[in-house]
Design a protein around this motif. Structure first.
Motif, short mmCIF file in Angstrom:
data_model
loop_
_atom_site.label_atom_id
_atom_site.label_comp_id
_atom_site.label_asym_id
_atom_site.label_seq_id
_atom_site.Cartn_x
_atom_site.Cartn_y
_atom_site.Cartn_z
N LEU A 1 -5.32 -0.03 -1.75
CA LEU A 1 -4.68 -0.18 -0.44
C LEU A 1 -4.59 -1.68 -0.19
O LEU A 1 -5.59 -2.32 0.12
CB LEU A 1 -5.50 0.52 0.64
N ALA A 2 -3.43 -2.23 -0.35
CA ALA A 2 -3.23 -3.68 -0.29
C ALA A 2 -3.15 -4.19 1.15
O ALA A 2 -2.74 -3.48 2.05
CB ALA A 2 -1.95 -4.05 -1.03
N LEU B 1 -5.19 -4.95 3.62
CA LEU B 1 -5.84 -4.32 4.77
C LEU B 1 -6.42 -5.34 5.74
O LEU B 1 -6.52 -5.08 6.93
CB LEU B 1 -6.95 -3.37 4.32
N ALA C 1 -1.38 7.83 -1.42
CA ALA C 1 -2.69 7.28 -1.75
C ALA C 1 -3.67 8.39 -2.11
O ALA C 1 -4.42 8.28 -3.08
CB ALA C 1 -3.22 6.45 -0.58
N SER D 1 0.84 -1.19 0.00
CA SER D 1 0.00 0.00 0.00
C SER D 1 0.87 1.24 0.00
O SER D 1 1.92 1.27 0.63
CB SER D 1 -0.91 0.02 1.23
#
Length: 95
Positions: free
Chosen positions: A25-26, A28, A13, A7
């Motif tokens: 957003l990786a 999470l 972002a 992310s």
């Protein structure tokens, strides 16, 4: 950000969201939560039609009211990183 699995920072972002209209957003939530979401949605998607046009995608399905159908999605909605990005791009009284 293309091709990465990490992310971005919150400022990066926000910048990406503003310039491209989306941000990823990786990581999470963990695999267990993703499995729970899949299980919660499986009954709803089993009978859902596929998209009807290029916009919807002919091989996609849509589910609405995710918090009601898949309560585990609340972990994504209320994730601190998601909220931090939203705090930067939405009016203070957003829901």
């Amino acid at each position: 950000m293309s091709g990465t699995t990490r992310s971005p920072s919150i400022p990066d972002a926000v910048d990406h969201l503003r310039s491209e209209g989306y941000v990823v957003l990786a990581d999470l939530v963990g695999g267990h939560d993703l499995e729970a979401i899949e299980e919660e949605l499986s009954a709803h998607l089993a009978g859902a039609p596929f998209g009807r046009n290029d916009f919807e995608g002919f091989r996609t399905q849509r589910a609405y009211a995710l918090l009601a159908k898949a309560p585990t999605t609340a972990k994504l909605v209320a994730h601190p990183a998601v909220l931090a990005v939203l705090d930067e791009v939405l009016d203070p009284a957003y829901l």
